[in-house]
Design a protein around this motif. Structure first.
Motif, PDB file in Angstrom:
ATOM      1  N   PRO A 197      10.906  -0.419  -4.062  1.00 20.36           N
ATOM      2  CA  PRO A 197      12.341  -0.456  -4.381  1.00 20.36           C
ATOM      3  C   PRO A 197      13.184  -0.938  -3.205  1.00 20.36           C
ATOM      4  CG  PRO A 197      11.604   1.800  -4.031  1.00 20.36           C
ATOM      5  CD  PRO A 197      10.396   0.936  -3.922  1.00 20.36           C
ATOM      6  N   GLY A 198      14.393  -1.407  -3.499  1.00 20.67           N
ATOM      7  CA  GLY A 198      15.347  -1.757  -2.455  1.00 20.67           C
ATOM      8  C   GLY A 198      15.839  -0.487  -1.772  1.00 20.67           C
ATOM      9  N   TYR A 199      16.741  -0.645  -0.817  1.00 19.02           N
ATOM     10  CA  TYR A 199      17.147   0.510  -0.020  1.00 19.02           C
ATOM     11  C   TYR A 199      18.162   1.399  -0.729  1.00 19.02           C
ATOM     12  CZ  TYR A 199      14.162  -1.279   3.445  1.00 19.02           C
ATOM     13  OH  TYR A 199      13.027  -1.696   4.082  1.00 19.02           O
ATOM     14  N   ASP A 200      18.726   0.873  -1.805  1.00 18.19           N
ATOM     15  CA  ASP A 200      19.596   1.714  -2.625  1.00 18.19           C
ATOM     16  C   ASP A 200      19.178   1.457  -4.075  1.00 18.19           C
ATOM     17  OD1 ASP A 200      21.597   3.468  -3.360  1.00 18.19           O
ATOM     18  OD2 ASP A 200      23.073   2.565  -2.027  1.00 18.19           O
ATOM     19  N   LYS A 201      19.572   2.351  -4.978  1.00 15.03           N
ATOM     20  CA  LYS A 201      19.092   2.208  -6.350  1.00 15.03           C
ATOM     21  C   LYS A 201      19.597   0.920  -7.009  1.00 15.03           C
ATOM     22  CE  LYS A 201      17.790   6.899  -7.226  1.00 15.03           C
ATOM     23  NZ  LYS A 201      17.997   8.174  -7.886  1.00 15.03           N
ATOM     24  N   ILE A 202      20.697   0.346  -6.462  1.00 12.61           N
ATOM     25  CA  ILE A 202      21.268  -0.859  -7.078  1.00 12.61           C
ATOM     26  C   ILE A 202      20.596  -2.140  -6.563  1.00 12.61           C
ATOM     27  CG2 ILE A 202      23.561   0.110  -7.590  1.00 12.61           C
ATOM     28  CD1 ILE A 202      24.519  -1.093  -4.914  1.00 12.61           C
ATOM     29  N   ASP A 203      19.751  -2.040  -5.534  1.00 15.02           N
ATOM     30  CA  ASP A 203      19.156  -3.240  -4.934  1.00 15.02           C
ATOM     31  C   ASP A 203      17.939  -3.743  -5.711  1.00 15.02           C
ATOM     32  OD1 ASP A 203      21.012  -3.027  -2.952  1.00 15.02           O
ATOM     33  OD2 ASP A 203      19.686  -2.036  -1.521  1.00 15.02           O
ATOM     34  N   ASP A 204      17.669  -5.076  -5.562  1.00 17.46           N
ATOM     35  CA  ASP A 204      16.446  -5.654  -6.153  1.00 17.46           C
ATOM     36  C   ASP A 204      15.221  -5.088  -5.438  1.00 17.46           C
ATOM     37  OD1 ASP A 204      17.785  -7.303  -7.848  1.00 17.46           O
ATOM     38  OD2 ASP A 204      17.823  -9.015  -6.462  1.00 17.46           O
ATOM     39  N   PRO A 205      14.065  -5.061  -6.130  1.00 17.92           N
ATOM     40  CA  PRO A 205      12.844  -4.628  -5.439  1.00 17.92           C
ATOM     41  C   PRO A 205      12.536  -5.567  -4.256  1.00 17.92           C
ATOM     42  CG  PRO A 205      12.437  -4.920  -7.789  1.00 17.92           C
ATOM     43  CD  PRO A 205      13.820  -5.401  -7.531  1.00 17.92           C
ATOM     44  N   LEU A 206      11.893  -5.027  -3.229  1.00 18.41           N
ATOM     45  CA  LEU A 206      11.597  -5.821  -2.036  1.00 18.41           C
ATOM     46  C   LEU A 206      10.239  -6.516  -2.114  1.00 18.41           C
ATOM     47  CD1 LEU A 206      12.802  -3.311   0.696  1.00 18.41           C
ATOM     48  CD2 LEU A 206      13.944  -5.399  -0.029  1.00 18.41           C
ATOM     49  N   ALA A 207       9.340  -5.964  -2.930  1.00 17.13           N
ATOM     50  CA  ALA A 207       7.998  -6.562  -3.012  1.00 17.13           C
ATOM     51  C   ALA A 207       7.348  -6.177  -4.334  1.00 17.13           C
ATOM     52  CB  ALA A 207       7.140  -6.053  -1.852  1.00 17.13           C
ATOM     53  N   PHE A 208       6.365  -6.999  -4.744  1.00 16.49           N
ATOM     54  CA  PHE A 208       5.530  -6.630  -5.894  1.00 16.49           C
ATOM     55  C   PHE A 208       4.457  -5.684  -5.366  1.00 16.49           C
ATOM     56  CE2 PHE A 208       6.843 -11.092  -6.685  1.00 16.49           C
ATOM     57  CZ  PHE A 208       7.586 -10.894  -7.841  1.00 16.49           C
ATOM     58  N   LYS A 209       4.144  -4.657  -6.153  1.00 21.58           N
ATOM     59  CA  LYS A 209       3.109  -3.728  -5.683  1.00 21.58           C
ATOM     60  C   LYS A 209       2.304  -3.182  -6.863  1.00 21.58           C
ATOM     61  CE  LYS A 209       3.897   0.492  -4.027  1.00 21.58           C
ATOM     62  NZ  LYS A 209       4.575   1.518  -3.258  1.00 21.58           N
ATOM     63  N   TYR A 210       1.012  -3.039  -6.646  1.00 20.71           N
ATOM     64  CA  TYR A 210       0.112  -2.517  -7.681  1.00 20.71           C
ATOM     65  C   TYR A 210      -0.855  -1.532  -7.026  1.00 20.71           C
ATOM     66  CZ  TYR A 210       1.838  -6.763  -9.823  1.00 20.71           C
ATOM     67  OH  TYR A 210       2.665  -7.737 -10.303  1.00 20.71           O
ATOM     68  N   TYR A 211      -1.329  -0.573  -7.810  1.00 25.09           N
ATOM     69  CA  TYR A 211      -2.398   0.274  -7.274  1.00 25.09           C
ATOM     70  C   TYR A 211      -3.375   0.660  -8.377  1.00 25.09           C
ATOM     71  CZ  TYR A 211       0.451   4.147  -9.078  1.00 25.09           C
ATOM     72  OH  TYR A 211       1.180   4.963  -9.885  1.00 25.09           O
ATOM     73  N   GLY A 212      -4.605   0.890  -7.963  1.00 25.49           N
ATOM     74  CA  GLY A 212      -5.634   1.250  -8.931  1.00 25.49           C
ATOM     75  C   GLY A 212      -6.971   1.395  -8.233  1.00 25.49           C
ATOM     76  N   TYR A 213      -8.023   1.589  -9.024  1.00 23.80           N
ATOM     77  CA  TYR A 213      -9.356   1.796  -8.451  1.00 23.80           C
ATOM     78  C   TYR A 213     -10.121   0.474  -8.346  1.00 23.80           C
ATOM     79  CZ  TYR A 213      -8.765   6.817  -9.047  1.00 23.80           C
ATOM     80  OH  TYR A 213      -8.311   8.104  -8.946  1.00 23.80           O
ATOM     81  N   CYS A 214     -10.840   0.296  -7.237  1.00 22.17           N
ATOM     82  CA  CYS A 214     -11.832  -0.780  -7.118  1.00 22.17           C
ATOM     83  C   CYS A 214     -13.146  -0.073  -7.407  1.00 22.17           C
ATOM     84  CB  CYS A 214     -11.906  -1.319  -5.694  1.00 22.17           C
ATOM     85  SG  CYS A 214     -10.447  -2.122  -5.123  1.00 22.17           S
ATOM     86  N   GLU A 215     -13.558  -0.061  -8.650  1.00 19.56           N
ATOM     87  CA  GLU A 215     -14.683   0.805  -9.006  1.00 19.56           C
ATOM     88  C   GLU A 215     -15.975   0.418  -8.309  1.00 19.56           C
ATOM     89  OE1 GLU A 215     -14.946   2.133 -12.945  1.00 19.56           O
ATOM     90  OE2 GLU A 215     -12.907   2.947 -12.814  1.00 19.56           O
ATOM     91  N   ALA A 216     -16.100  -0.859  -7.939  1.00 13.85           N
ATOM     92  CA  ALA A 216     -17.317  -1.281  -7.237  1.00 13.85           C
ATOM     93  C   ALA A 216     -17.371  -0.683  -5.832  1.00 13.85           C
ATOM     94  CB  ALA A 216     -17.362  -2.805  -7.158  1.00 13.85           C
ATOM     95  N   ALA A 217     -16.218  -0.278  -5.304  1.00 13.91           N
ATOM     96  CA  ALA A 217     -16.176   0.224  -3.922  1.00 13.91           C
ATOM     97  C   ALA A 217     -16.055   1.748  -3.863  1.00 13.91           C
ATOM     98  CB  ALA A 217     -15.012  -0.415  -3.175  1.00 13.91           C
TER      99      ALA A 217
END
Lengths: 81, 216
Positions: B125-145
């Motif tokens: 998120p941006g630094y205030d709720k009205i700001d655009d996001p600063l980056a794309f982000k994803y999270y999850g499992y790398c099941e092979a690792a």
């Protein structure tokens, strides 16, 4: 909700100090503690209303979105004492 | 016998998880580099795409757990030590893709979003709720690792990513507890000014290059 800048100015003008370790605004004289989440989620009028609430006694008053447990309250109080 | 603190339990958990954390970071970096290869190969001379990985250090991980948004007051509840586990952190192992110019970000994001379609979407998120996001982000499992810990993938503009790296190595790496300074409204305001300046710089730079390529 108003901007964070305005709300932080309201708190600082009322004598509140930011604790960066706990991420709360607190005032030892009024014994009130505001969490950042509470400040973000409440508008300026609501914060003003909390500031003007008359709280009596020796206990600290926590303005959090979720009431902290007694253990958490004790630890924060001991740090801010 | 003295009971162990929440912090000591978490330190033990960290070192149990460390081999998994390392495997996820290595696996994720290799996978992301492979996925963005078609884009890397067609970059113009002035364009850049950098993939880096890192693992969260022990004390930073503890501090991050204590500072989770649901933990108002940033304090562990010492009566409930079992409530806390580092496996709740999504970024023990992370990969960051830095790109210049910004127009490449969307392309990289689209490519990676397809490849990691089962991962949670969680933009920075941006630094205030009205700001655009600063980056794309994803999270999850790398099941092979590893099936124990999740990995995090960030796609961010070059200057913003490098600013975060400087901020991290100069301030937070030596003293993780200072993260709370950056969360103060006053510092968020200053950081937003930096972000706005970096964005304007990148956009202007990109425009100048585009214009000069059109003319040549």
């Amino acid at each position: 909700m108003g901007t964070l800048d305005t709300k932080s100015k309201i708190l600082r003008d009322a004598g509140y100090v930011y604790s960066f370790d706990r991420e709360v605004y607190f005032n030892r004289r009024t014994k009130k503690i505001f969490s950042l989440e509470f400040i973000e989620d409440h508008n300026e009028n609501e914060i003003q209303r909390c500031l003007s609430e008359n709280k009596e006694g020796e206990d600290w008053h926590f303005y959090f979105n979720f009431d902290p447990s007694d253990s958490v309250k004790r630890e924060i109080e001991s740090v801010l004492r | 016998m003295v009971e162990r603190s929440v912090e000591d339990r978490l330190r033990e958990e960290y070192f149990d998880l460390l081999p998994d954390i390392r495997r996820v970071a290595e696996h994720l970096e290799a996978k992301v580099k492979y996925c963005v290869l078609p884009i890397s190969r067609k970059l113009d001379k002035y364009e850049q795409l950098v993939v880096t990985s890192r693992i969260k250090e022990c004390e930073s991980a503890l501090d991050a757990l204590r500072r989770r948004p649901e933990a108002e007051g940033r304090t562990f509840d010492r009566t409930k030590p079992d409530k806390y586990t580092l496996t709740n952190l999504n970024d023990l192992a992370g990969v960051r893709v830095l790109a210049f110019p910004r127009s490449r970000l969307i392309e990289i994001d689209q490519e990676l979003r397809q490849r990691f379609s089962d991962w949670e979407v969680d933009p920075v998120p941006g630094y205030d709720k009205i700001d655009d996001p600063l980056a794309f982000k994803y999270y999850g499992y790398c099941e092979a690792a590893s099936r124990k810990i999740k990995g995090e993938l960030q796609i961010v503009s070059m200057l913003t990513g490098l600013f975060w790296e400087v901020e991290h190595s100069a301030i937070y790496k030596p003293t993780p507890r200072l993260r709370g300074v950056a969360r103060s409204p006053e510092m968020r305001h200053r950081t937003r000014e930096v972000q706005t300046a970096l964005r304007a710089f990148e956009e202007e730079f990109e425009k100048q290059i585009r214009d000069s390529l059109k003319k040549s």
